[in-house]
Design a protein around this motif. Structure first.
Motif, mmCIF file in Angstrom:
data_model
loop_
_atom_site.group_PDB
_atom_site.id
_atom_site.type_symbol
_atom_site.label_atom_id
_atom_site.label_comp_id
_atom_site.label_asym_id
_atom_site.label_seq_id
_atom_site.Cartn_x
_atom_site.Cartn_y
_atom_site.Cartn_z
ATOM 1 N N LEU A 1 10.683 -27.538 -35.557
ATOM 2 C CA LEU A 1 10.387 -27.429 -34.129
ATOM 3 C C LEU A 1 9.150 -28.250 -33.753
ATOM 4 N N LYS A 2 8.151 -28.289 -34.658
ATOM 5 C CA LYS A 2 6.937 -29.075 -34.411
ATOM 6 C C LYS A 2 7.263 -30.563 -34.318
ATOM 7 N N ALA A 3 8.196 -31.017 -35.228
ATOM 8 C CA ALA A 3 8.587 -32.430 -35.220
ATOM 9 C C ALA A 3 9.368 -32.745 -33.959
ATOM 10 N N ILE A 4 10.261 -31.834 -33.549
ATOM 11 C CA ILE A 4 11.099 -32.063 -32.363
ATOM 12 C C ILE A 4 10.223 -32.114 -31.109
ATOM 13 N N SER A 5 9.140 -31.356 -31.085
ATOM 14 C CA SER A 5 8.279 -31.323 -29.890
ATOM 15 C C SER A 5 7.608 -32.663 -29.624
ATOM 16 N N LYS A 6 7.522 -33.514 -30.632
ATOM 17 C CA LYS A 6 6.876 -34.825 -30.482
ATOM 18 C C LYS A 6 7.885 -35.900 -30.084
ATOM 19 N N ALA A 7 9.152 -35.522 -29.979
ATOM 20 C CA ALA A 7 10.166 -36.516 -29.605
ATOM 21 C C ALA A 7 10.042 -36.853 -28.143
ATOM 22 N N LYS A 8 10.417 -38.080 -27.799
ATOM 23 C CA LYS A 8 10.350 -38.559 -26.415
ATOM 24 C C LYS A 8 11.779 -38.711 -25.868
ATOM 25 N N ARG A 9 11.849 -38.794 -24.523
ATOM 26 C CA ARG A 9 13.148 -39.001 -23.906
ATOM 27 C C ARG A 9 13.747 -40.313 -24.402
ATOM 28 N N GLY A 10 15.052 -40.223 -24.784
ATOM 29 C CA GLY A 10 15.717 -41.424 -25.305
ATOM 30 C C GLY A 10 15.708 -41.513 -26.809
ATOM 31 N N ASP A 11 14.824 -40.713 -27.469
ATOM 32 C CA ASP A 11 14.842 -40.706 -28.934
ATOM 33 C C ASP A 11 16.142 -40.077 -29.434
ATOM 34 N N VAL A 12 16.588 -40.564 -30.559
ATOM 35 C CA VAL A 12 17.808 -40.012 -31.191
ATOM 36 C C VAL A 12 17.393 -39.323 -32.472
ATOM 37 N N ILE A 13 17.558 -38.016 -32.476
ATOM 38 C CA ILE A 13 17.198 -37.205 -33.639
ATOM 39 C C ILE A 13 18.446 -37.042 -34.519
ATOM 40 N N GLU B 1 29.442 -28.956 -31.007
ATOM 41 C CA GLU B 1 29.717 -30.356 -30.665
ATOM 42 C C GLU B 1 29.360 -31.232 -31.863
ATOM 43 N N MET B 2 30.178 -32.264 -32.070
ATOM 44 C CA MET B 2 29.991 -33.125 -33.248
ATOM 45 C C MET B 2 29.769 -34.565 -32.818
ATOM 46 N N GLY B 3 29.261 -35.355 -33.794
ATOM 47 C CA GLY B 3 29.076 -36.794 -33.547
ATOM 48 C C GLY B 3 27.775 -37.089 -32.814
ATOM 49 N N TYR B 4 27.877 -37.629 -31.629
ATOM 50 C CA TYR B 4 26.719 -38.026 -30.821
ATOM 51 C C TYR B 4 26.643 -37.095 -29.630
ATOM 52 N N VAL B 5 25.515 -36.340 -29.539
ATOM 53 C CA VAL B 5 25.366 -35.315 -28.516
ATOM 54 C C VAL B 5 24.085 -35.563 -27.728
ATOM 55 N N LYS B 6 24.125 -35.324 -26.424
ATOM 56 C CA LYS B 6 22.932 -35.467 -25.580
ATOM 57 C C LYS B 6 22.496 -34.088 -25.102
ATOM 58 N N MET B 7 21.166 -33.827 -25.175
ATOM 59 C CA MET B 7 20.629 -32.559 -24.684
ATOM 60 C C MET B 7 19.099 -32.645 -24.604
ATOM 61 N N PRO B 8 18.471 -31.772 -23.845
ATOM 62 C CA PRO B 8 16.998 -31.718 -23.803
ATOM 63 C C PRO B 8 16.475 -31.181 -25.133
ATOM 64 N N LYS B 9 15.225 -31.555 -25.454
ATOM 65 C CA LYS B 9 14.689 -31.097 -26.729
ATOM 66 C C LYS B 9 14.432 -29.591 -26.716
ATOM 67 N N THR B 10 14.266 -29.009 -25.528
ATOM 68 C CA THR B 10 14.093 -27.548 -25.470
ATOM 69 C C THR B 10 15.386 -26.829 -25.887
ATOM 70 N N SER C 1 24.121 -36.698 -34.392
ATOM 71 C CA SER C 1 22.971 -37.352 -33.731
ATOM 72 C C SER C 1 22.784 -36.748 -32.351
ATOM 73 N N ILE C 2 21.497 -36.469 -31.983
ATOM 74 C CA ILE C 2 21.181 -35.861 -30.684
ATOM 75 C C ILE C 2 20.237 -36.783 -29.931
ATOM 76 N N GLU C 3 20.714 -37.214 -28.754
ATOM 77 C CA GLU C 3 19.846 -38.040 -27.899
ATOM 78 C C GLU C 3 19.086 -37.111 -26.958
ATOM 79 N N ILE C 4 17.738 -37.268 -26.988
ATOM 80 C CA ILE C 4 16.899 -36.383 -26.171
ATOM 81 C C ILE C 4 16.952 -36.868 -24.723
ATOM 82 N N GLN C 5 17.176 -35.954 -23.837
ATOM 83 C CA GLN C 5 17.221 -36.274 -22.398
ATOM 84 C C GLN C 5 15.965 -35.757 -21.706
#
Length: 509
Positions: A469-481, A413-422, A505-509
Motif C-alpha cells: 500500500l505504501k508503494a501504491i500511494s507513491k504512484a502517479k496518474r497514468g502509471d501502470v502497476i 477483471e483480467m489483463g489490463y485494468v484501469k482504476m484509481p489507486k484508492t 496490469s493496472i493503469e492508475i487513473q
C-alpha cells in the motif's frame, strides 16, 4: 303222382311221401322263424351298446360346449336336436314292438310267431292303410326329413339318411308296390318285430354317424393347414453383428374360438385375449434379460389342464442422444475428477466392467470418475458379458493434461485494468481459469506488486500488505502497476501444484 291206376300200397306210399314233404316244409318254416328271432336279439344287443356310446359322445360334446362354447356350442345344439328326434322315434318303435308282442303268449318262442294277421289287420284295410299304418309311415318320413334338414342337402351323410329311411314305392315283378305293403304285408310276426328293431338300429347308427361327423369335422377344421401360420422362434431375443442367427420356424395355429379359462404371466392374470392368444402389455423393466413365466389353463373333461409359459426377452438402454466423438480430444485433466460414462450397447450395466489407473465407479448406470495419476497417458479397458456367455473386451487411451495456467485478476477483471489507486488498495487479487470446462475454485496464496520507480513488493495472501500500500500511494496518474508471480492452489486439493497465474496490469487513473 296221384294219377292213373295205383295199387293200394302205392297210394299209401305216395300219401306218406306228401306228409313227409309237408313236415319238411313245416320244419324249415320254424327254423326261419327262429333265425329271425335270433337276428332280432343280436340287433337289440347291438342297439344297447351303440346307444351307450352315443350317450357318452353326447355328454362329451356337452362338456366341450361348456368349456369352449365358441367352438362346440353350435355343434352340441345340433347333436341335442338329433338326440331328441331319435329318442322320440325310437320310443314310438319300441311301443309298436311291445304292442305286437303282447299278442303272443311267449315272446321268446319264435317258432310260434308265424301269424301274419296281427300285422296285416293293424297296418292294412283292404288295399289301403289303416290310420296306424299311415302314422307308421309318417313317423319314418318325419324323422328322415327332420334329420336331413339339420344336416343340409350338401352334407355327405344326407344321402345315407335318405337311403336308410326310404319309404318310396318298391319295384317288383308285378310293378310298383307301396313300401309298407312290400315290407310288412303277409309276413310273420317275428319278421315285423325284427324289421322294427332294424329301424331302431338305423336310428342309433344315424346318431353315431352324425356325432362322429360333428366332432370329426371340428377336429378336421382344427388341424386344417389353412389355420396354421409360420412362427419364427429365435434362440435368443437379440443378436450381435458377426454372430450366426440361430432359431427355428414352426407352424402354429391361431384359433379365436380357443379360449383358456385362465392365463397367468409373472404372477398376474391376463384377461385380454385375441386369436386364442393372451395379449401382453406391461413395463419392460430394467436393462438386462427378463423372464416371462406363467401358465395357460384350459378345462378339459371337467378338469384343469395347465400349459406352462417359459420365455425371456432382453431390455437394452434406450438411446436418447447421438454419440459424437472428437477423435483427437480423448483428454483427461490431472488434479480434478473427470466424470465418464461407460457402457456397452445391449449389455446391462451390472455385466460391464471397466478398469484403469485412477478410474472409480460412482452411483448411476455406467457412471465413473477418472482421477489421473502420473504420466502422460492412461488406458481404460472395458469388458462385458453377452447373453450367450461370451465376453467382449475393448480399450481406449486418454491423454493426461495438466490444468492450464490461470490468469491473474483484480475485481474479477483480467489483463489490463484501469482504476484509481484508492480502489486498487482495496482489491482482492485472484486467479481465474477462463474457458476451462471444470468449475474449479482457486485460492490465492501470494503475489508480487511493482510500482514504477519503486522496488517490487512480495505479498502473502490475496490482499495488499502495508508495504504494498505504501508503494501504491507513491504512484502517479497514468502509471501502470504490475501484479505478477501470482501463486494459487486448488480448493480441496492442496497436493496439486497450480502454475503461477499470468500477470495483470493496472493503469492508475
Amino acid at each position: 303222382m296221384a294219377s292213373g291206376k295205383l295199387s293200394p300200397r302205392q297210394k299209401m306210399i305216395n300219401l306218406m311221401y306228401l306228409i313227409f314233404i309237408a313236415m319238411l316244409a313245416m320244419q324249415m318254416s320254424k327254423e326261419v322263424l327262429s333265425a329271425f328271432g335270433y337276428m332280432n336279439e343280436k340287433l337289440t344287443e347291438n342297439n344297447v351298446t351303440t346307444s351307450a356310446k352315443n350317450a357318452a359322445t353326447l355328454q362329451n360334446l356337452s362338456t366341450k360346449a361348456q368349456e369352449q362354447p365358441e367352438k362346440y356350442a353350435s355343434l352340441f345344439t345340433v347333436a341335442k336336436k338329433v338326440d331328441e328326434l331319435s329318442k322320440n322315434f325310437n320310443n314310438y318303435l319300441a311301443d309298436k314292438k311291445e304292442f305286437f308282442l303282447s299278442k303272443v303268449d311267449d315272446p321268446t318262442n319264435y317258432e310260434t310267431m308265424d301269424n301274419a294277421n296281427i300285422v296285416n289287420e293293424y297296418f292294412f284295410k283292404g288295399d289301403k292303410f289303416t290310420a296306424e299304418g299311415q302314422e307308421f309311415l309318417d313317423q319314418i318320413n318325419n324323422y328322415r326329413n327332420a334329420i336331413v334338414k339339420l344336416l343340409g342337402d350338401n352334407n355327405p351323410l344326407t344321402k345315407n339318411v335318405n337311403k336308410r329311411f326310404d319309404t318310396s314305392d318298391q319295384d317288383t315283378e308285378d310293378g310298383k308296390q307301396p313300401w309298407l305293403k312290400n315290407r310288412y304285408e303277409g309276413f310273420p310276426l317275428i319278421s315285423t318285430i325284427t324289421n322294427l328293431t332294424s329301424l331302431q338300429t338305423d336310428i342309433v347308427t344315424t346318431q353315431s354317424e352324425i356325432y362322429g361327423s360333428l366332432l370329426g369335422g371340428q377336429l378336421e377344421s382344427d388341424v386344417s393347414m389353412s389355420n396354421y401360420k409360420t412362427i419364427l422362434i429365435p434362440e435368443k431375443s437379440a443378436f450381435f453383428q458377426g454372430e450366426n442367427f440361430k432359431g427355428k420356424i414352426v407352424l402354429g395355429r391361431y384359433d379365436a374360438s380357443l379360449k383358456p379359462s385362465e392365463v397367468v404371466v409373472n404372477g398376474k392374470n391376463i384377461t385380454k385375449l385375441e386369436d386364442g392368444g393372451a395379449i401382453l402389455d406391461f413395463p419392460a423393466g430394467a436393462v438386462g434379460e427378463r423372464e416371462i413365466k406363467g401358465k395357460f389353463v384350459f378345462i378339459e373333461n371337467g378338469k384343469p389342464v395347465e400349459i406352462p409359459i417359459s420365455s425371456s426377452y432382453a431390455v437394452i438402454p434406450k438411446p436418447n442422444s447421438a454419440v459424437i466423438s472428437a477423435d483427437k480430444m480423448n483428454v483427461v485433466y490431472r488434479g480434478v475428477p473427470n466424470p465418464m460414462t461407460i457402457s456397452i450397447p445391449g449389455i446391462p450395466d451390472n455385466l460391464v466392467k471397466a478398469k484403469g489407473i485412477g478410474l472409480n465407479k460412482v452411483s448411476g448406470s455406467g457412471k465413473y470418475v477418472m482421477t489421473p495419476k502420473s504420466g502422460r497417458e492412461v488406458k481404460i479397458s472395458v469388458s462385458g458379458k453377452l447373453p450367450n456367455g461370451q465376453t467382449i473386451t475393448t480399450s481406449q487411451n486418454f491423454r493426461i493434461k495438466d490444468i492450464p495456467s490461470p490468469r491473474g485478476s483484480v475485481r474479477k477483471e483480467m489483463g489490463y485494468v484501469k482504476m484509481p489507486k484508492t480502489t486498487l488498495a482495496k482489491v482482492t487479487v485472484g486467479a481465474e481459469l477462463p474457458d476451462f470446462d471444470f468449475d474449479l475454485k482457486l485460492k490465492t496464496s501470494g503475489f508480487t506488486v511493482k510500482v514504477p520507480g519503486q522496488s517490487a513488493v512480495v505479498v502473502k495472501g490475496n490482499r495488499m500488505s502495508a508495504q504494498a500500500l505504501k508503494a501504491i500511494s507513491k504512484a502517479k496518474r497514468g502509471d501502470v502497476i504490475a501484479i505478477f508471480d501470482i501463486k494459487s492452489s486448488l480448493v480441496g486439493n492442496n497436493s496439486y501444484k497450480i502454475k503461477n497465474a499470468a500477470a495483470v496490469s493496472i493503469e492508475i487513473q
